[in-house]
Design a protein around this motif. Structure first.
Motif, PDB file in Angstrom:
ATOM      1  N   LYS A 107       0.826  -1.210   0.000  1.00 17.27           N
ATOM      2  CA  LYS A 107       0.000   0.000   0.000  1.00 17.27           C
ATOM      3  C   LYS A 107       0.861   1.261   0.000  1.00 17.27           C
ATOM      4  N   LYS A 125       0.683   3.696  -3.221  1.00 15.55           N
ATOM      5  CA  LYS A 125       0.196   5.060  -3.011  1.00 15.55           C
ATOM      6  C   LYS A 125       1.152   6.070  -3.641  1.00 15.55           C
ATOM      7  N   GLU A 126       2.454   5.724  -3.609  1.00 13.23           N
ATOM      8  CA  GLU A 126       3.464   6.603  -4.212  1.00 13.23           C
ATOM      9  C   GLU A 126       3.377   6.567  -5.731  1.00 13.23           C
ATOM     10  N   ARG A 183       0.807   5.248  -7.689  1.00 19.33           N
ATOM     11  CA  ARG A 183      -0.538   5.519  -8.213  1.00 19.33           C
ATOM     12  C   ARG A 183      -1.415   6.115  -7.107  1.00 19.33           C
ATOM     13  N   PRO A 184      -1.191   7.385  -6.782  1.00 21.92           N
ATOM     14  CA  PRO A 184      -1.920   8.000  -5.664  1.00 21.92           C
ATOM     15  C   PRO A 184      -3.441   8.049  -5.853  1.00 21.92           C
ATOM     16  N   LYS A 185      -3.929   7.955  -7.113  1.00 17.02           N
ATOM     17  CA  LYS A 185      -5.370   8.059  -7.374  1.00 17.02           C
ATOM     18  C   LYS A 185      -6.051   6.699  -7.492  1.00 17.02           C
ATOM     19  N   TRP A 217      -4.616   3.567  -6.163  1.00 14.96           N
ATOM     20  CA  TRP A 217      -3.973   2.543  -5.350  1.00 14.96           C
ATOM     21  C   TRP A 217      -4.957   1.583  -4.682  1.00 14.96           C
ATOM     22  N   GLU A 218      -6.200   2.038  -4.461  1.00 16.00           N
ATOM     23  CA  GLU A 218      -7.182   1.195  -3.784  1.00 16.00           C
ATOM     24  C   GLU A 218      -7.705   0.066  -4.665  1.00 16.00           C
TER      25      GLU A 218
END
Length: 497
Positions: free
Chosen positions: A402, A406-407, A409-411, A413-414
């Motif tokens: 995670k 997040k680094e 693909r910050p948009k 990542w979920e």
């Protein structure tokens, strides 16, 4: 003993030659004059090579560019006249035979008369023939009270008010700088921001970086890593959180000793180096990295000298963090090294400093192989704690994926399946997990599409984790941790999941 008390004692005891080791020439002269004026009745004669004797109209310019003649004034003065002779940079001339001989001749007179020669120099150079006559005094850099005095003087002149926390941070950032440097950098802060604020700390730290750049042994690290960038390691994080404010004035007033350091042990890629950087950023302390390779010089005695230089710089910059990467390679098998005992002497000096240091230098040492570490380093008392950074367990691997996704693909990542990724990455270190993500991105980029969980899983199948190549070493480290000889950086709850 304070400098003033020590100096007064030596003067009363008629020590013939005193050597004050400092770069703060003006400050030490001011302190000496103030001390002599209040507690000792002595005339002061100040000499330097360019201007000769100054501050005394009867001898103005005498012995200009003539160090031997500067010593002759000691004999010319009346035997009953109490006097101090401040000789600046005179250490440069001590190796000259005529100077050395003259000082030894004068020492007989100085023992009988109320006269003392004080040599002020930044390099401690004393020939063997003078070592029995010369007494060395260390002149400390400005302490907390003196720094506070200087900051209050500036604040009053600018008619501004500072919060107590900012004032404390400024005081701490100024520690390790000479008074002249403090004044210079404060002038720079005012010229830049027209006031004093939180941004001032960065300028003070950059001034400390200038000091470090003058040595090739230490490197100043500018760090942006955060503790939150470390996946798992709950025990280590909890230990660090409790000591985050241990360098503050409140902790000192509470009577709490400053933490000494950490030894982090684990395979490559388990987050030891990242932890060192994150701690420095979280604690807002300068991070100095020791280049162990440059510590060991080829000339006899040079390695010990470099170690002392490293210690001196670290203590000058303190409070700070000293990062020693792969300490196991530096001091492994010291008894078998054919270096005439240099490694053993360096190790002994380093261990002695670790045990006895009283300056706020927090040492973070990392090691990959505990079998190579001398027992003297692993023994309790050298470090506050020894942590074992094991390969991340499933829940920790989920957390690490995670953090990295997040680094990248910050948009989105979920959208990744973290349970599947964690299950597919058994025995992978944090660094190897990051590399698997990058490999998956390369694969998808080549096919001109967005990468997915499947791409990362394919990369995980192709990569061989280091733990499979060094399984014996990993097992030995895990046995050490389970025996209680070193503490696990991860919580027990992680192991139960």
């Amino acid at each position: 003993m304070k400098f003033n008390d020590e100096l007064a004692l030596f003067l009363k005891a008629r020590y013939p030659i005193i050597y004050i080791n400092t770069v703060e020439e003006d400050r030490v002269e001011y302190v000496i004059r103030k001390n002599v004026k209040t507690s000792l009745n002595r005339s002061i004669y100040s000499w330097d090579f360019v201007d000769g004797y100054t501050n005394n109209p009867n001898n103005e310019g005498f012995a200009k560019r003539n160090p031997l003649q500067a010593l002759e004034l000691v004999e010319r003065l009346n035997a009953e006249t109490p006097a101090l002779f401040l000789l600046k940079d005179f250490n440069r001339f001590l190796t000259d035979l005529s100077i050395s001989r003259k000082l030894r001749n004068l020492s007989r007179i100085l023992k009988l008369q109320p006269k003392t020669i004080i040599i002020i120099g930044s390099d401690l150079i004393i020939p063997k023939e003078l070592q029995d006559l010369v007494t060395v005094i260390e002149f400390q850099l400005p302490l907390e009270d003196e720094i506070n005095q200087e900051l209050n003087r500036l604040i009053d002149s600018l008619n501004i008010k500072l919060e107590s926390q900012l004032f404390e941070n400024l005081t701490r950032a100024c520690q390790g700088l000479s008074l002249e440097r403090i004044r210079r950098v404060l002038s720079k802060i005012i010229a830049t921001y027209k006031t004093i604020n939180d941004n001032s700390i960065a300028i003070l730290l950059s001034e400390k970086k200038q000091i470090i750049s003058q040595t090739e042994i230490l490197e100043y690290y500018s760090v942006n890593e955060k503790i939150t960038n470390l996946g798992g390691l709950a025990n280590l994080k909890d230990w660090l959180e409790k000591r985050k404010t241990a360098f503050s004035i409140q902790a000192s007033n509470y009577g709490l000793p400053t933490p000494r350091g950490l030894l982090l042990i684990g395979l490559q890629g388990t987050g030891k180096s990242l932890a060192a950087k994150a701690i420095a950023n979280d604690w807002q302390l300068p991070l100095l990295k020791l280049d162990v390779g440059k510590l060991f010089g080829g000339i006899v005695g040079e390695s010990e000298s470099r170690l002392r230089q490293m210690i001196n710089v670290a203590e000058t910059i303190s409070p700070c963090i000293l990062w020693i990467d792969e300490i196991d390679k530096a001091f492994s098998n010291t008894e078998s090294k054919g270096d005439s005992g240099t490694s053993n002497r360096v190790l002994a000096t380093f261990i002695s400093w670790l045990s006895e240091k009283n300056k706020p230098v927090f040492v973070i040492a990392t090691a990959n192989n505990i079998d190579l570490l001398p027992l003297e380093i692993v023994r309790k008392g050298r470090f506050d704690e020894i942590f074992f950074l094991d390969l991340p367990k499933q829940k920790e691997r989920e957390e690490i994926f995670k953090i990295h996704l997040k680094e990248f693909r910050p948009k989105t990542w979920e959208t990744f399946d973290y349970v599947e990724l964690a299950q597919s990455s058994d025995d992978f270190s944090g660094a190897e997990i990051r590399q698997s993500i990058i490999e998956g991105m390369y694969h998808a980029f080549y096919e001109k599409r967005e990468f997915t969980t499947r791409d990362i899983c394919l990369a995980l199948k192709e990569l061989i984790p280091l733990a499979h190549l060094e399984s014996d070493q990993m097992i030995r480290l895990q046995e050490w941790a389970s025996s209680g000889r070193i503490r696990s950086a991860s919580s027990k709850q992680i192991y139960l999941n």
